[in-house]
Structures are given as structure tokens and as C-alpha cells.
Scaffold this motif. Structure first.
Motif, PDB file in Angstrom:
ATOM      1  N   UNK A 209       9.771  20.087   2.500  1.00  0.00           N
ATOM      2  CA  UNK A 209      11.108  20.118   2.645  1.00  0.00           C
ATOM      3  C   UNK A 209      11.759  20.771   2.350  1.00  0.00           C
ATOM      4  N   UNK A 210      13.271  21.310   3.065  1.00  0.00           N
ATOM      5  CA  UNK A 210      13.789  22.525   3.783  1.00  0.00           C
ATOM      6  C   UNK A 210      14.546  22.373   3.591  1.00  0.00           C
ATOM      7  N   UNK A 211      14.535  21.491   2.142  1.00  0.00           N
ATOM      8  CA  UNK A 211      16.222  21.236   1.917  1.00  0.00           C
ATOM      9  C   UNK A 211      16.278  22.207   0.403  1.00  0.00           C
ATOM     10  N   UNK A 212      14.448  22.669  -0.703  1.00  0.00           N
ATOM     11  CA  UNK A 212      14.195  23.095  -1.417  1.00  0.00           C
ATOM     12  C   UNK A 212      14.187  24.019  -1.596  1.00  0.00           C
ATOM     13  N   UNK A 213      14.187  25.169  -2.129  1.00  0.00           N
ATOM     14  CA  UNK A 213      13.921  26.346  -2.609  1.00  0.00           C
ATOM     15  C   UNK A 213      12.304  26.809  -2.529  1.00  0.00           C
ATOM     16  N   UNK A 214      11.706  26.006  -3.173  1.00  0.00           N
ATOM     17  CA  UNK A 214      10.307  26.060  -2.587  1.00  0.00           C
ATOM     18  C   UNK A 214       9.681  25.479  -1.675  1.00  0.00           C
ATOM     19  N   UNK A 258      16.923  29.536   3.951  1.00  0.00           N
ATOM     20  CA  UNK A 258      17.181  29.607   2.400  1.00  0.00           C
ATOM     21  C   UNK A 258      17.303  28.264   2.166  1.00  0.00           C
ATOM     22  N   UNK A 259      17.644  27.520   1.598  1.00  0.00           N
ATOM     23  CA  UNK A 259      16.984  25.886   1.640  1.00  0.00           C
ATOM     24  C   UNK A 259      18.512  24.978   2.806  1.00  0.00           C
TER      25      UNK A 259
END
Length: 351
Positions: A209-214, A258-259
Motif C-alpha cells: 500500500x503506497x499510502x502507508x508508512x510501512x 513518503x506515503x
């Protein structure tokens, strides 16, 4: 079931014409064809934007995307150039935003494009059309039309002996996962519809998931995520007949610096669509997706058809790379062997 490495050697390999060099400023098409041919690929996926760009140079003016007379002339010329380099044209792509339009104007345009693209396929000498699961917003879709529209398109293609390769785009509004497009293809129930599976679309939708920090989906724990993804891949390997898979597209993904915003951008593109555009390298060169796990699951079906490299490598920052395209194409060719060895020698995550 263990996969024998020697038995995988006959898998044919292709390279998407649009995905060699900087995603935002690719080198001239003929230079890319030279690099792809010299690296030892058997075919290309012919990209519609490449027809437009090559055509503008060939004809000396920009081509209207619906001027099918001119587009066919250009496609025929590209075929000649591929023939010179002993490259087949495996597929025309990407046919998008086709199925399920609520408004008649949108539906009329979709089928006019379909008729035009079939003409281009004839000129290019290819028999397969890639259709991506639409990302048209749900409020503009009549989902009850999705299957009938695809059925009608399959019938149109079948009149010419052509096939429809339906791909789940992980930012699709109605069918982001492999299971979604598989269920739709079964319902379409035509002999010339199959799946275009993709390591990025599968792992990038169900695991990352490119929207999370992980960089991972965070609706469950990391351990649960791995088990859930593993179960999905096992289901894929057991449920799809090998003849219903037309190709597997290969790419990895960088974790974004960055997310990304979870909101669609000004063009309406969702975050995974933006991620796809610039952050998709060759496997084993800095990405983080479980590419071999997806490929192994597909091979477990018995599929031994096309592996096709479709990467959009803008570097880890997504700002573009200045690369030697011949060396890059050769790296992709070399990755094929490493990927197949990974598939035959490693277990899937969680096994």
C-alpha cells in the motif's frame, strides 16, 4: 507442488514497448526495439501511446487518437520494424475505461474505440487485446453492464480470431484483484477471454500500500497480512485453469519516499495508479514486492505461456532515470532466469 526449473525454460518472454527508459520521456521507439531484440526477447507488447508518438514522427504531424486510418498505417510500419528485428507483437495495450458505462455517450465511445483498436490489431499483426479493469468512478458505472459489455467485445474480437486479455488494475473502481477479474471472465463465458495477470497488480493491491508508512496494507497485523496473501495465492494456483491465463506481466515496486495521499489526484488517478506510473522496477533491483511468490502461484496452475516485462522505473524517488536502455533490457532478460530459479527453489511466504 514443486516446480522443476528445467521445465520452465521454454517459457516465452516479451517486453512492453512503453516501459523501457524513463516513464516520462522514453527514447525513440526504434531504439527501444533494437534494445529489446538484442537482449533476446521474442516479442513486444505494443503500447498505443507508442503508436501515437512513432506516428507523429513518421507522418510529420500529431495523430488524432481516433484517426484509425492513420493509426493503422503507423501500426503496419511498426510491424515491419519488428519483423526486421525478429520480434513478434504479442499484444496491443492498454485498452482502458471500456466496460460498464452508465451514460450512453460513454458506452458509444467505448465501442467506437473497440472497433478502431481491432483495426489496429489487424494492421499490427497481433491477435490479443489487453483490457484493464476500468477505473471509471463507480458513480459513472452501471455495473450490471460490465459482463454484457465484455461479452460483446469478446464476440467482436472473435470475428477476427482475436483474444481478450482481461487484467485487474489494482486501482480499478470495480475489479482491483485477480479474483474479481477471474469471476467476471467466468461469467462472460466466451472461449476467447482469458486473464492478463501481473505481479505488481496482485502484490501491489493485496499486500502492499503506497499510502502507508510501512508500504504495506495495515488493516491487519503483518503476520495476518502474510497469511491472507498466501491464502489468496494458493487459491489462484488451484482455481484458475492454465488455459485461462494468457500472460503474466512482471514488475516489482519501490517503496515510495513518503506515503502518497489516499485521495485521487486532479486527473482522478488513485494512489496505486500514481505509484504504478513511476515506481515499478525490474525485480531484484531494489523493489520490495513478493514477485516470485506471485509468479510461482501462477506457474502452479500449469501455465507456461508468456512472461512479459512491463516496468515503469522512475527510480526510487520516482523522478526518472537516465539509463542505458540496452543494458537495462539485458538486465531484464537476465532476471528471467533468476525469477524462474526463485520460483522453483523457494517456498511461498508462510509455507
Amino acid at each position: 507442488m514443486a516446480l522443476d526449473y528445467a521445465s520452465l525454460q521454454a517459457i516465452p518472454i516479451s517486453y512492453a514497448s512503453c516501459s523501457l527508459g524513463s516513464p516520462s520521456n522514453p527514447p525513440p521507439l526504434l531504439e527501444r526495439l533494437d534494445a529489446i531484440s538484442n537482449a533476446g526477447f521474442s516479442a513486444i507488447e505494443l503500447s498505443f501511446p507508442d503508436i501515437l508518438s512513432f506516428g507523429s514522427n513518421l507522418l510529420g504531424h500529431d495523430i488524432d487518437p481516433k484517426n484509425y486510418d492513420e493509426l493503422c498505417k503507423v501500426a503496419a510500419e511498426i510491424k515491419k520494424e519488428c519483423d526486421k528485428r525478429t520480434l513478434g507483437i504479442m499484444m496491443l495495450q492498454p485498452f482502458s475505461n471500456f466496460e460498464g458505462w452508465k451514460e450512453e455517450e460513454g458506452r458509444k465511445d467505448a465501442f467506437e474505440r473497440a472497433r478502431g483498436w481491432i483495426r489496429i490489431m489487424q494492421a499490427a499483426g497481433t491477435d490479443m487485446l489487453q483490457v484493464g479493469s476500468t477505473d471509471t468512478p463507480l458513480e459513472k458505472l452501471n455495473t450490471s453492464r460490465i459482463v454484457p459489455d465484455l461479452r460483446q467485445l469478446a464476440d467482436m474480437l472473435n470475428e477476427h480470431g482475436f483474444k481478450l486479455a482481461y487484467e485487474n488494475w489494482c486501482w480499478s473502481s470495480h475489479a482491483p484483484d485477480w479474483l474479481d477479474v477471474w469471476n467476471i471472465a467466468k461469467e462472460v463465458d466466451r472461449p476467447n477471454i482469458g486473464l492478463c495477470l501481473d505481479t505488481f497488480q496482485t502484490a501491489g493491491g493485496e499486500w502492499a500500500d503506497p499510502t502507508t508508512s510501512s508500504g504495506l496494507l495495515e488493516d491487519v497485523s503483518k503476520d495476518q497480512l502474510g497469511k491472507r496473501f498466501q491464502q489468496s495465492l494458493e487459491n489462484l494456483g488451484k482455481s484458475i485453469p492454465k488455459d485461462m491465463i494468457y500472460l503474466l506481466q512482471i514488475s516489482d515496486a519501490y517503496k515510495v519516499p513518503s506515503p502518497l495521499s489516499a485521495e485521487a489526484d486532479e486527473q482522478g488517478l488513485r494512489p496505486r495508479g500514481r505509484w504504478s506510473h513511476d515506481f515499478r522496477p525490474i525485480p531484484f533491483t531494489g523493489g520490495y514486492l513478493p514477485v516470485a511468490d506471485v509468479a510461482k502461484a501462477v506457474l502452479q496452475t500449469g501455465f507456461r505461456g508468456w512472461f512479459s516485462y512491463e516496468v515503469f522505473d522512475g527510480g526510487k524517488e520516482g523522478k526518472g532515470l537516465d539509463v542505458d536502455i540496452r543494458a537495462y533490457a539485458q538486465t531484464a532478460k537476465n532476471v528471467q532466469g533468476k525469477l524462474l530459479r526463485e520460483c522453483s527453489s523457494t517456498q511461498l511466504s508462510g509455507e
